[in-house]
Design a protein around this motif. Structure first.
Motif, PDB file in Angstrom:
ATOM      1  N   GLY A  36       0.879  -1.095  -0.289  1.00 50.59           N
ATOM      2  CA  GLY A  36      -0.010   0.003   0.055  1.00 50.59           C
ATOM      3  C   GLY A  36       0.825   1.180  -0.042  1.00 50.59           C
ATOM      4  O   GLY A  36       0.282   2.344   0.277  1.00 50.59           O
ATOM      5  N   GLY A  37       2.056   1.028  -0.387  1.00 54.78           N
ATOM      6  CA  GLY A  37       3.020   2.290  -0.249  1.00 54.78           C
ATOM      7  C   GLY A  37       3.934   2.194   0.917  1.00 54.78           C
ATOM      8  O   GLY A  37       3.655   1.351   1.734  1.00 54.78           O
ATOM      9  N   ARG A  38       4.649   3.408   1.287  1.00 50.26           N
ATOM     10  CA  ARG A  38       5.596   3.437   2.310  1.00 50.26           C
ATOM     11  C   ARG A  38       4.723   3.523   3.777  1.00 50.26           C
ATOM     12  O   ARG A  38       5.400   3.327   4.838  1.00 50.26           O
ATOM     13  CB  ARG A  38       6.328   4.723   2.025  1.00 50.26           C
ATOM     14  N   THR A  40       2.104   1.823   4.657  1.00 51.08           N
ATOM     15  CA  THR A  40       1.318   0.612   4.839  1.00 51.08           C
ATOM     16  C   THR A  40       1.245   0.494   6.471  1.00 51.08           C
ATOM     17  O   THR A  40       0.245   0.110   6.830  1.00 51.08           O
ATOM     18  CB  THR A  40       1.734  -0.507   4.086  1.00 51.08           C
ATOM     19  N   ARG A  41       2.446   0.299   7.014  1.00 49.26           N
ATOM     20  CA  ARG A  41       2.211   0.019   8.439  1.00 49.26           C
ATOM     21  C   ARG A  41       1.618   0.983   9.401  1.00 49.26           C
ATOM     22  O   ARG A  41       0.888   0.585  10.088  1.00 49.26           O
ATOM     23  CB  ARG A  41       3.813   0.204   9.127  1.00 49.26           C
ATOM     24  N   GLN A  42       1.686   2.113   9.021  1.00 48.49           N
ATOM     25  CA  GLN A  42       0.957   3.089   9.874  1.00 48.49           C
ATOM     26  C   GLN A  42      -0.611   3.151   9.560  1.00 48.49           C
ATOM     27  O   GLN A  42      -1.405   3.281  10.291  1.00 48.49           O
ATOM     28  CB  GLN A  42       1.258   4.769   9.324  1.00 48.49           C
ATOM     29  N   ARG A  43      -0.962   2.777   8.082  1.00 46.62           N
ATOM     30  CA  ARG A  43      -2.348   2.697   7.893  1.00 46.62           C
ATOM     31  C   ARG A  43      -2.775   1.075   8.638  1.00 46.62           C
ATOM     32  O   ARG A  43      -4.245   1.384   8.931  1.00 46.62           O
ATOM     33  CB  ARG A  43      -2.177   2.593   6.133  1.00 46.62           C
ATOM     34  N   ALA A  44      -2.075   0.394   8.573  1.00 41.07           N
ATOM     35  CA  ALA A  44      -2.540  -0.793   9.435  1.00 41.07           C
ATOM     36  C   ALA A  44      -2.737  -0.720  10.727  1.00 41.07           C
ATOM     37  O   ALA A  44      -3.681  -1.292  11.347  1.00 41.07           O
ATOM     38  CB  ALA A  44      -1.622  -2.153   9.265  1.00 41.07           C
ATOM     39  N   GLN A  45      -1.919  -0.002  11.382  1.00 43.19           N
ATOM     40  CA  GLN A  45      -2.108   0.672  12.687  1.00 43.19           C
ATOM     41  C   GLN A  45      -3.414   1.209  12.803  1.00 43.19           C
ATOM     42  O   GLN A  45      -4.159   1.395  13.918  1.00 43.19           O
ATOM     43  CB  GLN A  45      -1.102   1.363  13.300  1.00 43.19           C
TER      44      GLN A  45
END
Length: 182
Positions: A36-38, A40-45
């Motif tokens: 999902g782009g750079r 992605t981890r923040q979006r998952a959180q």
């Protein structure tokens, strides 16, 4: 009026959502490979918080179909289409977890806490430094995925020497044809 979570139950639910999503292999692969782009981890959180808010926000009723849609829309935003039934499984487990938290039962969250994450144990994404080029990172991800698939196949049978055809290419057999024709 919908039932309210106690402060302890709310904390347990938040932790349980995070634990469950942390064991969802499709989501973890999307995070590791930044599908999902750079960010992605923040979006998952943020997804963890969005699910929590969706569960605790008073409404006429909570329906598992709506939660499935929320999960599916999120995965599609990460350029990931899920057809393995895991969205339905995750949504159902989240609903069960929420209901248990309303009842003060945190056993399923305790089991999640004690269990070892099973997702992505065999997948290792190797990144050779930071590169702004999308094509370089995507080709590296493809190689990592192929390595993971080959690693899975090694457990099924003894490792075999690579077969090379007349043009010098290495022949890779599919999983369905293992043990079949050469």
């Amino acid at each position: 009026m919908p039932a309210q979570l106690t402060p302890e139950a709310a904390n347990q639910l938040r932790e349980g959502i995070g634990l469950l999503l942390g064991r969802w292999s499709a989501l973890q692969m999307a995070i590791q490979n930044e599908w999902g782009g750079r960010d992605t981890r923040q979006r998952a959180q943020q997804l963890t918080l969005d699910i929590y808010q969706w569960l605790i926000t008073p409404s006429e009723g909570l329906y598992v179909d709506e939660l499935e849609d929320l999960l599916d829309d999120f995965m599609l935003s990460l350029n990931t289409e899920i057809d393995d039934g895991s969205i339905e499984e995750i949504a159902e487990n989240l609903m069960i977890m929420y209901q248990e938290c309303l009842e003060g039962n945190f056993a399923s969250i305790g089991r999640l806490r004690q269990s070892v994450p099973t997702s992505n144990q065999h997948i290792q994404v190797v990144k050779g430094g930071e590169d702004d080029s999308d094509s370089a990172s995507s080709s590296g991800d493809d190689e990592s995925m192929e390595d993971a698939n080959e690693d899975e196949g090694e457990n099924d049978s003894a490792p075999q020497a690579p077969k090379v055809d007349a043009d010098g290419w290495t022949v890779v057999s599919s999983r369905r044809n293992r043990g079949g024709r050469p």
